[in-house]
Design a protein around this motif. Structure first.
Motif, mmCIF file in Angstrom:
data_model
loop_
_atom_site.group_PDB
_atom_site.id
_atom_site.type_symbol
_atom_site.label_atom_id
_atom_site.label_comp_id
_atom_site.label_asym_id
_atom_site.label_seq_id
_atom_site.Cartn_x
_atom_site.Cartn_y
_atom_site.Cartn_z
ATOM 1 N N LYS A 1 17.905 86.969 36.702
ATOM 2 C CA LYS A 1 16.685 86.670 35.941
ATOM 3 C C LYS A 1 16.910 85.598 34.874
ATOM 4 O O LYS A 1 15.959 85.043 34.347
ATOM 5 C CB LYS A 1 16.088 87.919 35.322
ATOM 6 C CG LYS A 1 16.843 88.489 34.155
ATOM 7 C CD LYS A 1 16.083 89.655 33.522
ATOM 8 C CE LYS A 1 16.751 90.146 32.286
ATOM 9 N NZ LYS A 1 16.678 89.246 31.159
ATOM 10 N N ASP A 2 18.153 85.276 34.566
ATOM 11 C CA ASP A 2 18.471 84.223 33.594
ATOM 12 C C ASP A 2 18.549 82.834 34.233
ATOM 13 O O ASP A 2 18.783 81.844 33.542
ATOM 14 C CB ASP A 2 19.803 84.516 32.895
ATOM 15 C CG ASP A 2 19.711 85.647 31.899
ATOM 16 O OD1 ASP A 2 18.590 86.037 31.525
ATOM 17 O OD2 ASP A 2 20.778 86.149 31.490
ATOM 18 N N GLY B 1 14.835 71.855 35.233
ATOM 19 C CA GLY B 1 16.052 72.108 36.007
ATOM 20 C C GLY B 1 15.750 72.698 37.379
ATOM 21 O O GLY B 1 16.630 73.231 38.040
ATOM 22 N N TRP B 2 14.507 72.587 37.819
ATOM 23 C CA TRP B 2 14.105 73.097 39.136
ATOM 24 C C TRP B 2 13.503 71.956 39.934
ATOM 25 O O TRP B 2 12.709 71.170 39.420
ATOM 26 C CB TRP B 2 13.067 74.208 38.985
ATOM 27 C CG TRP B 2 12.440 74.665 40.269
ATOM 28 C CD1 TRP B 2 11.261 74.238 40.804
ATOM 29 C CD2 TRP B 2 12.970 75.610 41.187
ATOM 30 N NE1 TRP B 2 11.019 74.860 41.993
ATOM 31 C CE2 TRP B 2 12.059 75.717 42.258
ATOM 32 C CE3 TRP B 2 14.127 76.383 41.226
ATOM 33 C CZ2 TRP B 2 12.260 76.563 43.345
ATOM 34 C CZ3 TRP B 2 14.323 77.234 42.311
ATOM 35 C CH2 TRP B 2 13.398 77.317 43.351
ATOM 36 N N MET C 1 13.616 68.522 26.003
ATOM 37 C CA MET C 1 14.123 69.535 26.935
ATOM 38 C C MET C 1 15.646 69.398 27.003
ATOM 39 O O MET C 1 16.204 68.407 26.557
ATOM 40 C CB MET C 1 13.477 69.448 28.317
ATOM 41 C CG MET C 1 11.967 69.546 28.264
ATOM 42 S SD MET C 1 11.408 70.917 27.228
ATOM 43 C CE MET C 1 9.891 71.346 27.995
ATOM 44 N N HIS C 2 16.294 70.403 27.539
ATOM 45 C CA HIS C 2 17.763 70.420 27.516
ATOM 46 C C HIS C 2 18.370 69.242 28.270
ATOM 47 O O HIS C 2 19.477 68.823 27.975
ATOM 48 C CB HIS C 2 18.296 71.736 28.102
ATOM 49 C CG HIS C 2 18.224 71.793 29.588
ATOM 50 N ND1 HIS C 2 17.056 72.100 30.261
ATOM 51 C CD2 HIS C 2 19.155 71.529 30.526
ATOM 52 C CE1 HIS C 2 17.292 72.043 31.562
ATOM 53 N NE2 HIS C 2 18.547 71.704 31.750
ATOM 54 N N GLU D 1 21.565 75.872 36.375
ATOM 55 C CA GLU D 1 21.434 77.332 36.390
ATOM 56 C C GLU D 1 21.026 77.913 35.036
ATOM 57 O O GLU D 1 20.616 79.062 34.954
ATOM 58 C CB GLU D 1 22.743 77.980 36.852
ATOM 59 C CG GLU D 1 23.031 77.749 38.315
ATOM 60 C CD GLU D 1 22.043 78.476 39.227
ATOM 61 O OE1 GLU D 1 21.698 79.640 38.964
ATOM 62 O OE2 GLU D 1 21.604 77.843 40.205
ATOM 63 N N GLY D 2 21.178 77.123 33.974
ATOM 64 C CA GLY D 2 20.798 77.627 32.661
ATOM 65 C C GLY D 2 21.660 78.796 32.227
ATOM 66 O O GLY D 2 22.850 78.858 32.505
#
Length: 148
Positions: A71-72, A52-53, A91-92, A61-62
């Motif tokens: 931090k999340d 996700g990056w 992966m998600h 953003e998770g």
């Protein structure tokens, strides 16, 4: 009733030699057991692996989308590894098509980003070690029984 379960119950023939080597890597050099632990092979915790990056930032953003805690950012809950051979893509976001790609991703240490989990480090696995680790992961799948 997975090969791993039969092995853990005392049947040494339930895992191939390669899967047994993969199990040693799982708890040792590959450090998988740090997050994938217990009967269900998960810790119930959220980790940022870099999924996700991209160059522009987080595309997902998770956990921080719920907690609003910096931090999340990019953190997702550790999934179980039970039946993992049947749950591709991985992966998600489904970005990794097979177990080999997952092992390669972890071998690289995930995808660097400002909130990468400190547990994510390059593993430097050999091709043979990667094959053994995938073989062990496949041994976590078996016959599923539903109880009423």
């Amino acid at each position: 009733d997975s090969g791993y379960d039969r092995y853990a119950a005392g049947n040494p023939a339930a895992l191939s030699q390669k899967a047994a080597e993969g199990m040693k890597l799982f708890v040792g050099k590959a450090h998988c057991r740090l997050c994938h632990q217990g009967y269900n092979f998960n810790d119930g915790v959220f980790h940022n692996l870099g999924v996700g990056w991209d160059e522009s930032g987080f595309t997902d953003e998770g956990r921080s989308a719920v907690t609003d805690i910096v931090k999340d950012r990019g953190a997702f809950k550790t999934p179980t590894l039970r039946q993992i051979a049947q749950t591709a893509p991985y992966m998600h976001d489904g970005s990794l098509p097979n177990l080999e790609a997952v092992v390669d991703f972890y071998d690289r240490g995930g995808k660097p980003n400002p909130h990468l989990d400190p547990l994510m480090k390059p593993l430097r696995l050999t091709p043979q070690e990667k094959e053994a680790l995938v073989e062990f992961l496949r041994s976590l799948s078996g016959k599923v029984s539903f109880y009423r």
